[in-house]
Design an enzyme around this catalytic site. Structure first.
Site, mmCIF file in Angstrom:
data_model
loop_
_atom_site.group_PDB
_atom_site.id
_atom_site.type_symbol
_atom_site.label_atom_id
_atom_site.label_comp_id
_atom_site.label_asym_id
_atom_site.label_seq_id
_atom_site.Cartn_x
_atom_site.Cartn_y
_atom_site.Cartn_z
ATOM 1 N N GLU A 61 -46.889 -9.191 25.776
ATOM 2 C CA GLU A 61 -46.951 -10.576 25.650
ATOM 3 C C GLU A 61 -45.592 -11.433 25.871
ATOM 4 O O GLU A 61 -44.786 -10.906 25.095
ATOM 5 C CB GLU A 61 -47.696 -10.917 24.554
ATOM 6 N N GLU A 86 -40.576 -12.675 21.714
ATOM 7 C CA GLU A 86 -40.528 -13.911 21.283
ATOM 8 C C GLU A 86 -39.103 -14.357 20.526
ATOM 9 O O GLU A 86 -38.904 -13.507 19.591
ATOM 10 C CB GLU A 86 -41.581 -14.299 20.107
ATOM 11 N N ASP A 113 -35.457 -12.763 24.724
ATOM 12 C CA ASP A 113 -36.012 -12.949 25.976
ATOM 13 C C ASP A 113 -36.853 -11.994 26.572
ATOM 14 O O ASP A 113 -36.320 -10.738 26.733
ATOM 15 C CB ASP A 113 -34.805 -13.338 26.903
ATOM 16 N N ASP A 135 -43.624 -22.581 27.583
ATOM 17 C CA ASP A 135 -42.982 -23.983 27.503
ATOM 18 C C ASP A 135 -43.172 -24.827 29.035
ATOM 19 O O ASP A 135 -42.700 -24.240 29.866
ATOM 20 C CB ASP A 135 -41.535 -24.018 26.966
ATOM 21 N N LYS A 139 -40.206 -32.192 33.131
ATOM 22 C CA LYS A 139 -39.370 -32.772 33.994
ATOM 23 C C LYS A 139 -39.318 -32.029 35.414
ATOM 24 O O LYS A 139 -38.755 -30.705 35.177
ATOM 25 C CB LYS A 139 -38.106 -33.295 33.382
ATOM 26 N N ASP A 171 -52.289 -25.523 28.693
ATOM 27 C CA ASP A 171 -53.240 -26.989 28.564
ATOM 28 C C ASP A 171 -52.310 -27.941 29.259
ATOM 29 O O ASP A 171 -52.706 -29.370 28.919
ATOM 30 C CB ASP A 171 -53.381 -27.356 26.985
ATOM 31 N N ARG A 210 -52.478 -20.356 18.364
ATOM 32 C CA ARG A 210 -52.263 -21.710 17.622
ATOM 33 C C ARG A 210 -51.867 -22.760 18.796
ATOM 34 O O ARG A 210 -52.369 -23.854 18.375
ATOM 35 C CB ARG A 210 -50.878 -21.373 16.820
ATOM 36 N N TYR A 211 -51.215 -22.633 19.685
ATOM 37 C CA TYR A 211 -51.118 -23.734 20.662
ATOM 38 C C TYR A 211 -52.355 -24.164 21.302
ATOM 39 O O TYR A 211 -52.760 -25.381 21.513
ATOM 40 C CB TYR A 211 -50.293 -23.518 21.686
ATOM 41 N N GLU A 212 -53.226 -23.216 21.506
ATOM 42 C CA GLU A 212 -54.568 -23.631 22.215
ATOM 43 C C GLU A 212 -55.339 -24.355 21.174
ATOM 44 O O GLU A 212 -56.133 -25.503 21.665
ATOM 45 C CB GLU A 212 -55.176 -22.455 22.597
HETATM 46 C C1 LIG Z 1 -45.502 -23.467 23.580
HETATM 47 S S1 LIG Z 1 -44.975 -21.845 22.906
HETATM 48 C C2 LIG Z 1 -46.571 -21.073 22.946
HETATM 49 C C3 LIG Z 1 -46.920 -19.947 22.005
HETATM 50 C C4 LIG Z 1 -47.699 -18.910 21.895
HETATM 51 N N1 LIG Z 1 -47.991 -18.134 23.207
HETATM 52 C C5 LIG Z 1 -49.187 -19.735 21.655
HETATM 53 O O1 LIG Z 1 -50.021 -19.877 22.786
HETATM 54 O O2 LIG Z 1 -49.411 -20.288 20.524
HETATM 55 C C6 LIG Z 1 -44.223 -21.125 23.922
HETATM 56 C C7 LIG Z 1 -43.237 -19.861 23.279
HETATM 57 O O3 LIG Z 1 -42.445 -19.057 24.285
HETATM 58 C C8 LIG Z 1 -41.279 -18.804 23.693
HETATM 59 N N2 LIG Z 1 -40.438 -18.352 24.872
HETATM 60 C C9 LIG Z 1 -39.787 -19.113 25.650
HETATM 61 N N3 LIG Z 1 -38.963 -18.607 26.610
HETATM 62 C C10 LIG Z 1 -39.035 -17.283 26.283
HETATM 63 C C11 LIG Z 1 -38.765 -16.218 26.976
HETATM 64 N N4 LIG Z 1 -37.802 -16.088 27.848
HETATM 65 N N5 LIG Z 1 -39.092 -14.834 26.261
HETATM 66 C C12 LIG Z 1 -39.884 -14.924 25.454
HETATM 67 N N6 LIG Z 1 -40.479 -15.798 24.810
HETATM 68 C C13 LIG Z 1 -40.075 -17.111 25.201
HETATM 69 C C14 LIG Z 1 -40.840 -19.875 22.974
HETATM 70 O O4 LIG Z 1 -40.167 -19.442 21.819
HETATM 71 C C15 LIG Z 1 -42.449 -20.292 22.369
HETATM 72 O O5 LIG Z 1 -42.568 -19.572 21.040
#
Ligand SMILES: C[S@@+](CC[C@H](N)C(=O)[O-])C[C@H]1O[C@@H](n2cnc3c(N)ncnc32)[C@H](O)[C@@H]1O
Length: 230
Positions: A61, A86, A113, A135, A139, A171, A210-212
């Site tokens: 994931e 994460e 990453d 994320d 933009k 979403d 959580r985001y969902e």
């Molecule tokens: C909007 S959040 C969604 C979190 C989770 N998947 C959820 O649905 O609740 C996006 C997550 O992706 C992580 N993220 C961003 N770039 C990443 C990368 N290159 N590798 C791993 N995680 C990353 C961010 O730290 C953030 O926690």
């Protein structure tokens, strides 16, 4: 990867609120025991100590947030190995809580990453890759930062087994359209949707994140995309 759409740089927060004592203890005690090694090639032998002839299937994931989906999938398939990536420390603490409370011994975490881990796996080694509510970078000038771009997708495609699955949830309407555009021109992924219900309804084996939940509370629509690696 020399593709200009592969950004090897992390944006976004690395830490939110200060950790409480119990949370710091989890990071100090549990995290080192289940962390993905920092360097070197990775497989189920290195990650879980599996013997050569009996290595478990692997799932990964990207950006697991607070870890509820990762933990849900790991609990559902205890014979599979799960790799969660994460960079956000408070999210990692969330996952550690699930791993401890649910006594999961089939999860390994990388605080950083996801691409750094994916590239160290053998080709055709993953059963599934999850990217849930990435994320959005809404933009246009930040579009290259999106995980759904040909550079990261080439890497994901290489590491998925033929017939393996890439799951993408969002979403965000811009990200939804962008993903459809990018994914639809790829020949190495087959969209597993036959009708609208297939991408408008969360599959039963797709634990809510959580985001969902937050998105639904705010009245957003959520799209669930499943792609099979050709
Ligand atoms: C909007 S959040 C969604 C979190 C989770 N998947 C959820 O649905 O609740 C996006 C997550 O992706 C992580 N993220 C961003 N770039 C990443 C990368 N290159 N590798 C791993 N995680 C990353 C961010 O730290 C953030 O926690």
């Amino acid at each position: 990867m020399n593709d200009p759409t592969t950004i090897r740089r992390l944006y976004g927060r690395r830490q939110g609120h200060k950790l409480r004592r119990g949370q710091s203890a989890l990071v100090e005690d549990l995290l080192p025991r289940i962390s993905v090694p920092e360097t070197g090639a990775l497989d189920a032998g290195v990650l879980f100590g599996d013997a050569k002839g009996s290595r478990r299937p692997l799932e990964l994931e990207i950006g697991f947030g607070a870890g509820e989906h990762l933990a849900g999938q790991a609990a559902a398939r205890p014979d599979h190995g799960f790799i969660g990536c994460e960079p956000f420390l408070n999210g990692v603490v969330g996952a550690l809580n699930h791993i401890r409370d649910d006594r999961l011994d089939n999860v390994r975490l990388h605080m950083g990453d996801a691409l750094d881990v994916i590239e160290r796996l053998p080709d055709a080694s993953l059963e599934r890759v999850y990217l849930l509510h990435p994320d959005p970078w809404p933009k246009a000038r930040h579009a290259k930062r999106r995980m759904v771009n040909d550079g990261p997708l080439d890497l994901i495609a290489a590491k998925l087994k033929p017939g393996g699955e890439f799951r993408l949830g969002t979403d965000d309407p811009t990200y939804c359209r962008w993903s459809l555009m990018v994914m639809n021109r790829r020949r190495d992924f087959e969209w597993l949707a036959h009708n609208a219900a297939d991408f408008l309804t969360r599959p039963a084996d797709w634990p809510e994140t959580r985001y969902e939940r937050k998105a639904r509370r705010q009245g957003h629509e959520v799209w669930y995309f499943r792609y099979r690696r050709a």
